[in-house]
Design an enzyme around this catalytic site. Structure first.
Site, PDB file in Angstrom:
ATOM      1  N   HIS A  80      18.902  56.535  11.437  1.00  0.00           N
ATOM      2  CA  HIS A  80      20.116  55.104  12.203  1.00  0.00           C
ATOM      3  C   HIS A  80      20.076  54.858  13.750  1.00  0.00           C
ATOM      4  CE1 HIS A  80      22.060  51.874   8.842  1.00  0.00           C
ATOM      5  NE2 HIS A  80      21.335  53.428   8.423  1.00  0.00           N
ATOM      6  N   GLU A  82      21.620  53.749  16.315  1.00  0.00           N
ATOM      7  CA  GLU A  82      22.739  54.813  16.854  1.00  0.00           C
ATOM      8  C   GLU A  82      22.592  56.587  17.026  1.00  0.00           C
ATOM      9  OE1 GLU A  82      22.869  51.919  15.026  1.00  0.00           O
ATOM     10  OE2 GLU A  82      24.797  50.406  15.595  1.00  0.00           O
ATOM     11  N   CYS A 110      27.130  50.263  11.750  1.00  0.00           N
ATOM     12  CA  CYS A 110      28.192  50.533  10.208  1.00  0.00           C
ATOM     13  C   CYS A 110      28.709  51.804  10.017  1.00  0.00           C
ATOM     14  CB  CYS A 110      26.797  50.248   9.542  1.00  0.00           C
ATOM     15  SG  CYS A 110      26.058  52.582   9.103  1.00  0.00           S
ATOM     16  N   CYS A 113      27.310  54.778  11.477  1.00  0.00           N
ATOM     17  CA  CYS A 113      26.888  54.818  12.732  1.00  0.00           C
ATOM     18  C   CYS A 113      28.851  54.781  13.789  1.00  0.00           C
ATOM     19  CB  CYS A 113      26.394  53.803  12.852  1.00  0.00           C
ATOM     20  SG  CYS A 113      24.447  53.580  12.765  1.00  0.00           S
TER      21      CYS A 113
END
Lengths: 183, 183
Positions: A80, A82, A110, A113
């Site tokens: 992801h 992040e 999410c 993260c």
């Protein structure tokens, strides 16, 4: 929040315009770091690298790392925006913590993260789209938030505990280790 | 759960004995995959690579990837045992999903790792130590679980929303993209 307003002049909405055909009018509330995160998210849709997510990490008013979602292009469900930004910033600083850094992400993190943000001990977090916005275009963020709050027996992924007595040996060994590096 | 009981014979508690000086008596409930995850967690304390955590991913009764915590040795706060095992398994299968795989981890996954488990869409999850056990030796797992359930305004890391209107452009672009790879 330390923002160098001179950065505003450098920010270009060209990426927005190229993709959407609509020039984005930056509001008075626009922030150059979030604008960069959003620009990355748009570029990522255009390039096909992954989902519509971008993130930057800022230290002392400067971007030190950027990330875009690369789940499908890297075959890595943890890639992801992040997570990649955090990993990049930690590599740059040769540190497993980012205590004097801020994260700007184009979407509310999410749970994976957000967990990474806590482990990295970031000082501040700024987000734009919400987890519900992400759910609205087919992503599981809100679903995973609900699952994490559910008791194990009610989670969608069947979960069971095994062999705790044996596993505690490693925890005792850690507690007793004189030269451990805590984190 | 598909377990090949013949694996029991191959499992050795030597790693336990070498570290703790105490031979671990495997109970009737012992599972060879969890035993391997625990063995990895003990080896990781001894080697000093990171925290006392190990994990394995099993597909069709075979271990296809292993991970140990390497946060401090890699300067990567996301390098938890489960994340590294997931990344390894995905690389091996050249897939961003692990739908026919099970994860055995020596400790209940933290929110970051539980999120990764959901994104990888693992079929089953087995753990040994609990998040509270981890808190007992100084890890933040239980704290992060509480933080994730808190509203933004009450979280320890200050959190604010910026520029949602601008960020939604990327979500619209994703929704409209005909050739996207959903995940």
């Amino acid at each position: 929040m330390a923002i160098d307003n001179s950065l505003f002049g450098e920010y270009s909405s060209a990426a927005f315009s190229a993709y959407t055909g609509v020039r984005v009018i930056m509001t008075a509330a626009a922030n150059p770091f979030m604008a960069r995160a959003i620009e990355l998210s748009l570029e990522n849709v255009r390039s096909g690298c992954g989902g519509p997510f971008g993130a930057v990490i800022v230290r002392h008013g400067q971007i030190i790392a950027e990330g875009v979602n690369q789940v499908t292009s890297r075959n890595d469900p943890t890639a992801h925006a992040e997570v990649l930004a955090i990993r990049g910033a930690c590599a740059k600083l040769a540190s497993f913590e980012l205590k004097d850094c801020e994260l700007y992400t184009s979407c509310e993190p999410c749970p994976m993260c957000l967990g990474a943000i806590y482990w990295a001990r970031l000082a501040r977090l700024y987000y734009a789209n919400t987890a519900d916005d992400a759910a609205g275009i087919g992503f599981d963020d809100s679903f995973i938030y609900r699952e994490i709050q559910a008791v194990h027996a009610r989670r969608r992924i069947p979960t069971a505990q095994l062999m705790r007595d044996e596993a505690l040996a490693a925890f005792r060994a850690w507690a007793d280790k004189p030269d451990k590096i805590a984190y």
